[in-house]
Design an enzyme around this catalytic site. Structure first.
Site, PDB file in Angstrom:
ATOM      1  N   GLY A 131     -10.352  -8.973  -0.731  1.00 56.98           N
ATOM      2  CA  GLY A 131      -9.970  -9.914   0.296  1.00 56.98           C
ATOM      3  C   GLY A 131      -9.114 -10.876   0.070  1.00 56.98           C
ATOM      4  O   GLY A 131      -7.775 -10.802  -0.630  1.00 56.98           O
ATOM      5  N   ARG A 133       0.776  -1.315   0.062  1.00 61.19           N
ATOM      6  CA  ARG A 133      -0.025  -0.128   0.056  1.00 61.19           C
ATOM      7  C   ARG A 133       0.951   1.213   0.037  1.00 61.19           C
ATOM      8  O   ARG A 133       0.449   2.118  -0.528  1.00 61.19           O
ATOM      9  CB  ARG A 133      -0.909   0.014   1.167  1.00 61.19           C
ATOM     10  CG  ARG A 133      -2.260  -1.026   1.043  1.00 61.19           C
ATOM     11  CD  ARG A 133      -3.003  -0.889   2.133  1.00 61.19           C
ATOM     12  NE  ARG A 133      -4.487  -1.588   1.410  1.00 61.19           N
ATOM     13  CZ  ARG A 133      -5.384  -2.065   2.142  1.00 61.19           C
ATOM     14  NH1 ARG A 133      -5.162  -1.867   3.489  1.00 61.19           N
ATOM     15  NH2 ARG A 133      -6.615  -2.125   1.728  1.00 61.19           N
ATOM     16  N   GLY A 153     -12.974  -4.142   0.412  1.00 60.19           N
ATOM     17  CA  GLY A 153     -14.592  -3.667   0.405  1.00 60.19           C
ATOM     18  C   GLY A 153     -14.920  -3.072  -0.833  1.00 60.19           C
ATOM     19  O   GLY A 153     -15.878  -3.273  -1.119  1.00 60.19           O
TER      20      GLY A 153
END
Ligand code: AMP
Length: 402
Positions: free
Chosen positions: A360, A38, A383
């Site tokens: 996920g 990330r 999500g």
């Protein structure tokens, strides 16, 4: 592009730009970042803004803090990794609003980046509070939203803050939205979706949306068991599978909607049953008519199913994927996921298929298959990716429509 991008912000030379990133990286008990993906994927936007002469102030949420001062969830733990990935000094400020932040921004040199403390130290962030958003952006000139993985939440930094200043997508957000649009909103057809994972109940909205949009829908993993039962395979039961008896009628309705929309549903033709729920357990592949009602669990789909999925994939130009086809965490029950993922990767590399995956466990299932760099696009989001597949408008994306 129908959304605002960095180009829409005009000349950024000398401007202070606040960048909403997702730096919610996994960390071990010694506060060591265990996966920097990330951070690494946010860095190109920071670098680009710096190269345009902007002073960059990075903000993010991190973990689930229980209030201000919960040091376990402080973003200070990631400073070193951000510096390493960026190749510039990062100055940390232990708050995200107030005078301290304003003073730190004033003192910034051109070659450093400011990282502010966890947004979620303020409850106002999750509440989408406008006053908090205004305070947050008060010391800056422009706002860049790059946290696609939080775009399904109307938190203050994702929506209200965007409205307070000239604002745009960061490059990661832009890349995610472009890839997902090509996958589902404006795909080259035929379009196939693969949905696996555990239970029908968690992916109902997703299935209901997909049957109206895609040409071929593969349903596999634990959720396929409910569809198999709905199709009259009586030996599938709660003792040997993840069948959800209260979802049988729903499964039938989904299949009827698919039929009405010319969506071809591809269900398992054979399954791998195992004596135990553990790696290396005794197992065998059986046809649907030979599923043992007792003593074995359905953990993967078999060779016939793999062939059928891959053959149908060969007819398609686009593939969207969420969820593993079996219990991929336990070998050899990752066989079908790996085989289908590798086939999709080969077709992608040959320029015959555009592949988009996310959500996920899908990312770990695909890296387990060794294809994480061989798909057209693998989303960083969980999500948000699922809600996109469900056909929902994400507030953090919608707010930046032109
Ligand atoms: P989800 O979070 O719904 O995408 O589900 C992912 C999980 O589904 C993974 O942990 C898989 O092990 C699990 N899963 C996939 N296939 C099966 C199956 N046949 N039986 C039990 N669990 C499964």
């Amino acid at each position: 592009m129908q959304y605002k991008t960095i180009e829409d912000l005009g000349n950024l030379n000398g401007k202070v730009v606040m960048l909403r990133a997702d730096l919610n990286v996994p960390m071990d008990e010694n506060f060591k970042v265990t996966n920097t993906a990330r951070i690494d994927r946010t860095v190109p936007t920071i670098k680009e803004l710096m190269s345009k002469g902007a002073k960059v102030v990075v903000i993010s949420h991190f973990g689930r803090p229980e209030g201000k001062g919960d040091m376990k969830n402080s973003l200070s733990h990631i400073v070193k990794d951000l510096e390493k990935s960026l190749g510039h000094k990062v100055v940390f400020v232990d708050d995200c609003i107030g005078e301290k932040v304003a003073a730190a921004i004033k003192a910034m040199s051109n070659d450093e980046v400011l990282l502010l403390e966890n947004l979620r130290f303020y409850n106002e962030e999750k509440k989408g509070d406008e006053a908090f958003a205004k305070e947050l952006t008060a010391p800056v000139d422009a706002y860049v939203s790059d946290a696609f993985s939080t775009a399904h939440r109307a938190h203050a930094s994702m929506v209200a803050a965007v409205k307070t200043k000239p604002a745009a997508f960061g490059r990661l957000m832009e890349e995610e939205v472009n890839a997902l649009s090509k996958g589902l909103n404006d795909p080259q057809r035929p379009l196939m979706a693969i949905v696996g994972g555990s239970k029908v109940s968690t992916k109902l909205d997703l299935l209901n949306n997909l049957v109206k949009k895609v040409d071929k829908l593969v349903i596999s993993g634990g959720m396929a068991h409910t569809f198999m039962k709905a199709n009259g395979i009586d030996t599938v039961n709660e003792a040997n599978s993840l069948v959800q008896m209260d979802m049988i009628d729903t499964a039938k309705e989904i299949m009827a909607t698919a039929k009405a929309n010319n969506c071809d549903i591809i269900l398992p033709e054979d399954v791998v049953v195992s004596k135990e729920f553990k790696a290396g357990a005794e197992h065998k592949t059986v046809d649907l008519s030979n599923i043992p009602a007792e003593g074995w669990s359905l953990l993967d789909v078999g060779e016939k199913t793999i062939k059928a999925i891959n053959a149908k994939m060969d007819e398609c130009k686009t593939l969207v994927w969420n969820g593993p086809l079996g219990v991929f965490e336990l070998k050899p029950f990752d066989t079908a996921t790996n085989a289908v993922a590798q086939h999709a990767a080969e077709r992608t590399q040959a320029g015959k298929l555009m592949t988009v995956a996310g959500g996920g466990d899908t990312v770990s299932a695909l890296s387990n298959a060794g294809v994480e760099n061989k798909f057209t696009y693998i989303s960083t989001a969980g999500g948000a990716f699922l809600e996109w597949m469900e056909g929902k408008e994400l507030p953090g994306v919608a707010v930046l429509k032109k």
